[in-house]
Write a protein that holds these residues in place. Structure first.
Motif, short mmCIF file in Angstrom:
data_model
loop_
_atom_site.label_atom_id
_atom_site.label_comp_id
_atom_site.label_asym_id
_atom_site.label_seq_id
_atom_site.Cartn_x
_atom_site.Cartn_y
_atom_site.Cartn_z
N LYS A 78 0.82 -1.22 0.00
CA LYS A 78 0.00 0.00 0.00
C LYS A 78 0.85 1.26 0.00
O LYS A 78 0.58 2.21 -0.75
N TYR A 79 1.88 1.30 0.86
CA TYR A 79 2.64 2.54 1.07
C TYR A 79 4.02 2.54 0.41
O TYR A 79 4.65 3.59 0.35
N GLY A 80 4.49 1.39 -0.04
CA GLY A 80 5.79 1.33 -0.70
C GLY A 80 6.82 0.63 0.15
O GLY A 80 6.75 0.61 1.38
N ARG A 81 7.82 0.04 -0.54
CA ARG A 81 8.87 -0.70 0.17
C ARG A 81 9.73 0.26 1.01
O ARG A 81 10.05 -0.05 2.15
N LYS A 82 10.08 1.40 0.43
CA LYS A 82 11.01 2.30 1.11
C LYS A 82 10.42 2.88 2.40
O LYS A 82 11.08 2.90 3.44
N LYS A 83 9.16 3.33 2.35
CA LYS A 83 8.56 3.93 3.55
C LYS A 83 8.52 2.93 4.69
O LYS A 83 8.75 3.29 5.86
N MET A 84 8.23 1.68 4.40
CA MET A 84 8.13 0.69 5.46
C MET A 84 9.52 0.28 5.97
O MET A 84 9.66 -0.10 7.13
N LEU A 85 10.53 0.36 5.13
CA LEU A 85 11.89 0.14 5.62
C LEU A 85 12.28 1.25 6.61
O LEU A 85 12.94 0.98 7.63
N TYR A 129 12.97 -5.85 -1.58
CA TYR A 129 13.40 -4.64 -2.27
C TYR A 129 14.59 -4.94 -3.18
O TYR A 129 14.61 -4.53 -4.36
N ILE A 130 15.57 -5.66 -2.66
CA ILE A 130 16.77 -5.97 -3.46
C ILE A 130 16.40 -6.82 -4.66
O ILE A 130 16.88 -6.58 -5.78
N ALA A 131 15.53 -7.81 -4.46
CA ALA A 131 15.11 -8.67 -5.58
C ALA A 131 14.43 -7.86 -6.68
O ALA A 131 14.61 -8.12 -7.88
N GLU A 132 13.67 -6.84 -6.28
CA GLU A 132 12.92 -6.06 -7.26
C GLU A 132 13.77 -5.06 -8.02
O GLU A 132 13.34 -4.56 -9.07
N ILE A 133 14.96 -4.75 -7.53
CA ILE A 133 15.81 -3.81 -8.26
C ILE A 133 16.97 -4.50 -8.97
O ILE A 133 17.73 -3.85 -9.68
#
Length: 457
Positions: A78-85, A129-133
């Protein structure tokens, strides 16, 4: 994207940098894994804890981590990988700070639950996150940076524990030493929080939110214009085929990857690794080692774990995921049996240390890094956050079961039978890896998804 284009893509500086920053979450995981092993003996003395309460004090972090893992998927979708990290870094730092202050064990447990929520969130989201980039050719190696960060955290923290314990005498350690061990964790938590400000959002998550311009800009920065356009086209093609709901995980095409992800996550924990990581000094004390000697022997675990995880980083995209899992689990089975045999026969000298170190080495080149890689790469993009969270939730629930019951098992059935129980579970892991686990080396995330769909027809 065709195979030639994929193979032509080399490591990009931005991709590596972003992966390293995201993987620092693994350092926080490793820190909490190792810090409790050095502190629990002093805490037990300070608060006069029974075996059940010892297990609860250790595993309270896992309760928080289980909650964090369970929430991370929905929240990150919902809010994004970065915000939750970022949220996970804040929670870990707060938990570490509060763990150093409590006057009683209840306050310590609450603080560890708070920090555990952050650890659970980052354990799901950092590999994701790493897998997606990452480019397919190097994804295994890049995601394995997360596990390398975990063992680096363990490695460094064993030295921190030993250093702090050596500042004063036993009375000082019982009253203050363990507090400094926990409080030191604030520093990596704040460093992680600062560095997260410099990484972008996951381009695959942005595509799910229909922000193609931002996604393309990030892909171009990491992979170059030509590769970025090809990858964006493939993401768009797969996006059109996806239902994008949790219900899709129960479809015939995706039941198997969900099953594989959950079972691998559980097996990673119930084959005994964290019984050793959380309780290593207490295990070594059963061999007759004093407090200082037990902490020194525990440092060797960190060194071996660190070295063989480096080896795994080199092997995982060469030998492949499945081969490492099979070879590692066979070796783990032998070591667990021999540890139990040594305790059974009373041969509690260097033989036990040898087989514990060999077991840790076997885990470090197989289940340690490979499981995190596979649960980050085997699910479709639009539900990857939630699916990975389910696998991570299962992992933390299994971790809780081991950390909570290990002291009681030692007291109830004895050390040798406890390690033989882990041996039986390890045999199951060998059979599962041989019969069920697929190879995903060298495939893009979209190719892996297509492979599951073909198998489900």
């Amino acid at each position: 994207m065709n195979e030639t284009a994929i193979k032509s893509r080399a490591f990009n500086g931005y991709t590596v940098l972003y992966s390293i920053v995201a993987a620092i979450g693994g350092f926080l995981f490793g820190y909490d894994t190792a810090v409790i092993s050095g502190a629990i003996g002093f805490i037990t003395t300070r608060f006069d804890l029974e075996p059940g309460m010892v297990g609860w004090t250790v595993s309270s972090l896992i309760i928080g981590a289980t909650i964090g893992a369970a929430c991370s998927g929905v929240l990150s979708d919902k809010y994004g990988r970065k915000k939750m990290l970022v949220a996970s870094a804040l929670l870990f730092s707060l938990g570490a700070f509060l763990s150093a202050l409590p006057p009683g064990v209840t306050g310590l447990v609450i603080a560890r639950i708070i920090g555990g929520i952050g650890v659970g969130m980052t354990s799901t989201l950092s590999p994701l996150y790493i897998a997606e980039i990452s480019p397919a050719r190097n994804r295994g190696r890049l995601v394995s940076i997360y596990q390398f960060a975990v063992v680096t955290g363990i490695f460094v923290t064993f030295f921190i524990n030993a250093g702090i314990a050596g500042i004063g005498d036993d009375a000082w350690d019982v009253e203050y030493g363990w507090r400094w061990m926990f409080g030191f964790g604030v520093l990596p938590g704040l460093l992680y929080l600062i560095l997260l400000a410099f990484i972008p959002e996951s381009p695959r998550w942005l595509m799910k939110r229909k922000e193609a311009v931002r996604a393309l800009d990030i892909l171009e920065r990491m992979n170059g214009k030509e590769a970025a356009k090809s990858e964006l086209d493939e993401i768009l093609n797969m996006k059109e085929e996806e239902a994008g709901s949790v219900r899709e995980l129960l479809s015939p095409a995706l039941r198997l990857p969900l099953f594989v992800g959950i079972v691998l996550a559980v097996l990673q924990q119930i084959t005994g690794i964290n019984a050793i990581m959380y309780y290593a000094p207490e295990i070594f004390k059963q061999t007759g080692a004093g407090t200082d000697a037990a902490l020194t022997q525990t440092v060797w675990i960190g060194i071996v774990n660190f070295g063989f995880t480096l080896l795994a980083l080199w092997l995982i995209d060469k030998a492949g995921r499945k081969l490492l899992l099979v070879v590692g689990s066979v070796s783990m089975t032998i070591c667990l049996f021999m540890i139990g045999y040594c305790f059974h026969t009373g041969n509690t000298g260097y033989m036990i240390l040898f087989f514990i170190l060999l077991y840790v080495a076997s885990f470090a080149i197989s289940f340690g890094p490979v499981v995190w890689v596979m649960i980050a790469e085997i699910f479709p993009t639009r539900i990857r956050g939630r699916a990975t969270a389910i696998a991570s939730f299962s992992l933390w629930a299994a971790d809780y079961a081991v950390s909570q019951t290990f002291p009681m098992l030692i007291e109830g059935i004895g050390t040798s039978r406890t390690f033989w129980l882990f041996t039986v579970i390890s045999v199951i892991s060998v059979l599962f890896c041989v019969k069920v686990v697929p190879e995903t080396k060298g495939k893009t995330l979209e190719q892996i998804e297509r492979q599951w769909k073909e198998r489900g027809r």
